[in-house]
Design a protein around this motif. Structure first.
Motif, mmCIF file in Angstrom:
data_model
loop_
_atom_site.group_PDB
_atom_site.id
_atom_site.type_symbol
_atom_site.label_atom_id
_atom_site.label_comp_id
_atom_site.label_asym_id
_atom_site.label_seq_id
_atom_site.Cartn_x
_atom_site.Cartn_y
_atom_site.Cartn_z
ATOM 1 N N LYS A 31 0.862 -1.181 0.000
ATOM 2 C CA LYS A 31 0.000 0.000 0.000
ATOM 3 C C LYS A 31 0.903 1.236 0.000
ATOM 4 O O LYS A 31 1.666 1.462 0.947
ATOM 5 N N ILE A 32 0.816 2.031 -1.081
ATOM 6 C CA ILE A 32 1.745 3.144 -1.303
ATOM 7 C C ILE A 32 0.962 4.443 -1.426
ATOM 8 O O ILE A 32 -0.045 4.510 -2.137
ATOM 9 N N LEU A 33 1.453 5.483 -0.751
ATOM 10 C CA LEU A 33 0.849 6.814 -0.838
ATOM 11 C C LEU A 33 1.881 7.811 -1.340
ATOM 12 O O LEU A 33 2.989 7.898 -0.806
ATOM 13 N N SER A 34 1.523 8.580 -2.367
ATOM 14 C CA SER A 34 2.338 9.694 -2.850
ATOM 15 C C SER A 34 1.702 10.995 -2.372
ATOM 16 O O SER A 34 0.512 11.230 -2.595
ATOM 17 N N ILE A 35 2.498 11.841 -1.715
ATOM 18 C CA ILE A 35 1.996 13.104 -1.171
ATOM 19 C C ILE A 35 2.608 14.260 -1.955
ATOM 20 O O ILE A 35 3.829 14.370 -2.078
ATOM 21 N N ASP A 36 1.756 15.134 -2.473
ATOM 22 C CA ASP A 36 2.181 16.247 -3.325
ATOM 23 C C ASP A 36 1.641 17.545 -2.738
ATOM 24 O O ASP A 36 0.461 17.630 -2.383
ATOM 25 N N ARG A 37 2.480 18.565 -2.670
ATOM 26 C CA ARG A 37 2.037 19.859 -2.136
ATOM 27 C C ARG A 37 1.190 20.635 -3.141
ATOM 28 O O ARG A 37 0.533 21.611 -2.790
ATOM 29 N N MET A 121 -0.929 1.460 -11.223
ATOM 30 C CA MET A 121 -0.158 0.478 -10.459
ATOM 31 C C MET A 121 -0.598 0.425 -9.001
ATOM 32 O O MET A 121 0.039 -0.236 -8.176
ATOM 33 N N GLY A 122 -1.678 1.140 -8.677
ATOM 34 C CA GLY A 122 -2.250 1.057 -7.339
ATOM 35 C C GLY A 122 -1.773 2.091 -6.347
ATOM 36 O O GLY A 122 -2.094 2.004 -5.153
ATOM 37 N N VAL A 123 -1.011 3.088 -6.801
ATOM 38 C CA VAL A 123 -0.503 4.125 -5.900
ATOM 39 C C VAL A 123 -1.616 5.129 -5.594
ATOM 40 O O VAL A 123 -2.313 5.598 -6.497
ATOM 41 N N ASP A 124 -1.797 5.452 -4.308
ATOM 42 C CA ASP A 124 -2.741 6.491 -3.887
ATOM 43 C C ASP A 124 -2.046 7.850 -3.882
ATOM 44 O O ASP A 124 -0.819 7.933 -3.722
ATOM 45 N N PHE A 125 -2.842 8.925 -4.014
ATOM 46 C CA PHE A 125 -2.295 10.279 -4.024
ATOM 47 C C PHE A 125 -3.058 11.171 -3.056
ATOM 48 O O PHE A 125 -4.286 11.093 -2.968
ATOM 49 N N ASP A 126 -2.323 12.013 -2.346
ATOM 50 C CA ASP A 126 -2.893 13.125 -1.588
ATOM 51 C C ASP A 126 -2.260 14.411 -2.112
ATOM 52 O O ASP A 126 -1.024 14.526 -2.146
ATOM 53 N N PHE A 127 -3.099 15.372 -2.515
ATOM 54 C CA PHE A 127 -2.613 16.637 -3.051
ATOM 55 C C PHE A 127 -2.868 17.781 -2.067
ATOM 56 O O PHE A 127 -3.662 17.656 -1.143
ATOM 57 N N GLU A 128 -2.162 18.876 -2.306
ATOM 58 C CA GLU A 128 -2.282 20.101 -1.505
ATOM 59 C C GLU A 128 -1.952 19.851 -0.032
ATOM 60 O O GLU A 128 -2.626 20.343 0.870
#
Length: 369
Positions: A31-37, A121-128
């Motif tokens: 379970k992978i999360l990518s966090i972007d500002r 590929m199943g990666v989740d993202f959180d933005f801002e």
């Protein structure tokens, strides 16, 4: 119980390559999360002025990534093919070729497509999300914290490993508490201030030392770019990425010597207008450039951090000061490190050991490449 197996802090090029690499080596079982500002419509943007970069990358680095994690770049990520890089002395009499065949990338489109691939590929993202620091359990990093700019509420997520891809001035690295080996802050003299334009132009005098559609050109001239260099990188027969990088203390000395008050912006303008090939240049209004056609940013020009891991924490790309010191090229090292780190992360989690000692192999693997 953690929220994710892996958090990749930083949603730029390096971060999304690392996320895809982790997904690949784990067979998409983590379970992978990518966090972007950034806003979701501007993924991975370096600053408000866009994805400021020379946009050049060696074919060797792209092939390295593709062979190992099956991520393949085509059009429109690749905008133009080049045969290599040519560096010229101030008098243009001496030239040094290096790097071999490569590509000019469209960073705006590249990041959009990277995110699409990562999602598949199943990666989740959180933005801002504005990350301000790490979460610890005794001497182990176990997550990240900050502010959710959408809600203005505190933000916290936990994971077995945090991969820091937040950039050259990383707050996560700067405030790291569980390591005495990681260098946390970069010396000002190891930073270059860079600026560039993406432009269409009308060809003037044919002069291959000033513009060559087949080669990325670097000008080594301390009056033009003190402590750095100017670049003229082709994106087509009549399209160019033109810019320069300077070291600020040397720029100050140069200004005193010449009795000038130049800054990066004025040096860029002078460098553009002195080029006899590039005439009537205008910023690209192409949809894939419109949010990225000019900008100023900082890049490191030193060796990578001697130690890139601590308990539960790893660095990659600009966060680890990976751009090559000679030419400040950061995309190639980012692709290689982003590819390598996925295997190291997956092995550590499978072994249920994310200690500094067990993550240390990442340092060795990157140096070998």
């Amino acid at each position: 119980m953690v929220d994710y197996d892996v958090i990749v802090a930083g949603g730029g090029l390096t971060g999304t390559i690392a996320a895809q690499s982790i997904a690949h080596y784990s067979n998409q079982n983590l379970k992978i999360l990518s966090i972007d500002r950034n806003l979701e419509i501007y993924p991975g943007r370096k600053s408000l002025s866009g994805w400021t970069c020379g946009d050049a990358c060696s074919k060797e680095a792209v092939d390295y990534m593709t062979k190992r994690i099956k991520v393949q770049w085509t059009r429109p990520e690749i905008e133009h093919d080049v045969k290599g890089v040519m560096a010229f002395s101030p008098d243009k009499e001496t030239k040094i070729p290096f790097d071999g065949a490569g590509y000019m990338l469209n960073r705006q489109k590249l990041q959009e497509i990277q995110n699409q691939r990562a999602r598949k590929m199943g990666v989740d993202f959180d933005f801002e999300i504005n990350l301000t620091g790490l979460i610890y359990d005794e001497q182990q990093v176990v997550g990240v914290q900050g502010i959710d700019n959408k809600t203005k509420l505190p933000y916290k997520k936990t994971a077995k490993i945090v991969v820091d891809a937040t950039g050259v001035t990383s707050m996560l690295r700067n405030t790291l508490k569980n390591s005495t080996k990681v260098e946390k802050r970069i010396d000002r003299r190891d930073l270059e201030s860079t600026g560039r334009y993406i432009m269409y132009f009308e060809p003037g005098t044919k002069e291959l030392t000033e513009f060559d559609p087949d080669y990325c050109i670097i000008h080594l001239d301390q009056d033009i770019a003190p402590g750095g260099y100017g670049w003229v990188f082709p994106k087509g027969e009549k399209k160019v990425n033109i810019g320069l990088g300077v070291e600020k203390t040397l720029l100050e000395k140069r200004n005193i010597r010449l009795g000038k008050k130049d800054n990066v912006q004025t040096l860029m303008e002078e460098y553009l207008h002195r080029n006899p090939v590039i005439k009537n240049a205008k910023l690209s209004q192409d949809p894939e450039d419109i949010n990225n056609n000019s900008g100023i940013f900082q890049v490191s020009v030193r060796r990578q951090n001697d130690c890139m891991v601590s308990g539960g924490y790893m660095m990659v790309g600009d966060s680890a000061w990976m751009p090559k010191p000679i030419d400040a090229g950061g995309i190639g090292p980012a692709l290689i490190a982003g590819t390598i780190i996925g295997n190291n992360v997956v092995q550590a989690i499978e072994q249920n050991d994310v200690s500094e000692k067990n993550l240390w192999q990442y340092n060795l693997d990157f140096i070998k490449e």
